[in-house]
Design a protein around this motif. Structure first.
Motif: not given
Length: 206
Positions: A49-50, A53, A59-60, A64, A70
């Motif tokens: 996710v990082d 993003a 933004s995370k 989400y 993922k």
């Protein structure tokens, strides 16, 4: 003592979520593009996710809200692939051949062509990803099911035709040719395959 004025706003049921801002289609596309880029160039292990993003400049929290894991991102990427449309033709062979031509055009320059074998290998130790790929594969099998069922209705195939086995035979042969032999099967090869499979389906068991 003055009475409190009742609010004219409608009462919301506590289990009904509040309506938020509409999702940004531009941001969503950037996230999916970033996911595909990471998968095709760095592999599934690099998909976080990082990382998504950062590459998508989102933004995370945005990720989400739409995709919890993922694996959901992977499913979303494949869901954006064009679906092969089974156009009705003269017979089952021609219909399946038409679908194969559509699929070949879609995958010719698609980065997903190299992603699928890699994801299949990752499934060995990842049940969650395996379930995701099963959903994706089932979506892709749907149009073939439709063609084979039409063939049964027209009397081209026996009523007891094992449709799922037929799909396994066709899909498996094409996958081996593309992903393991690294060859692009042409129309002549596909027609030969279909004739062998359909002849086997029509054969009466001893």
């Amino acid at each position: 003592m003055p009475t409190r004025k009742k609010s004219s706003a409608p009462t919301r049921h506590p289990l009904v979520p509040l309506r938020g801002r509409p999702r940004s289609l531009v941001s969503e596309q950037a996230i999916l593009d970033a996911t595909l880029r990471i998968l095709s160039t760095e592999g599934y292990a690099a998909l976080t996710v990082d990382r998504v993003a950062s590459l998508a400049r989102a933004s995370k929290a945005t990720l989400y809200r739409r995709w919890k894991t993922k694996e959901h991102l992977v499913l979303a990427v494949f869901s954006r692939m064009p679906v092969v449309v089974p156009e009705e033709g003269r017979n089952v062979e021609d219909e399946l051949l038409g679908m194969f031509s559509q699929f070949s055009r879609q995958m010719r320059d698609s980065p997903l062509k190299g992603v699928l074998p890699m994801l299949a290998a990752e499934c060995v130790g990842n049940p969650t990803l395996s379930t995701t790929l099963m959903l994706i594969n089932d979506q892709r099998r749907g149009p073939v099911r439709l063609v084979l069922r039409r063939g049964i209705q027209r009397g081209e195939l026996p009523p007891d035709t094992d449709i799922e086995l037929a799909i396994d035979l066709i899909q498996g042969a094409v996958a081996i040719r593309i992903y393991f032999l690294l060859e692009n099967p042409d129309e002549l090869w596909m027609r030969r395959l279909l004739r062998v499979v359909l002849a086997g389906l029509r054969a009466k068991p001893r």
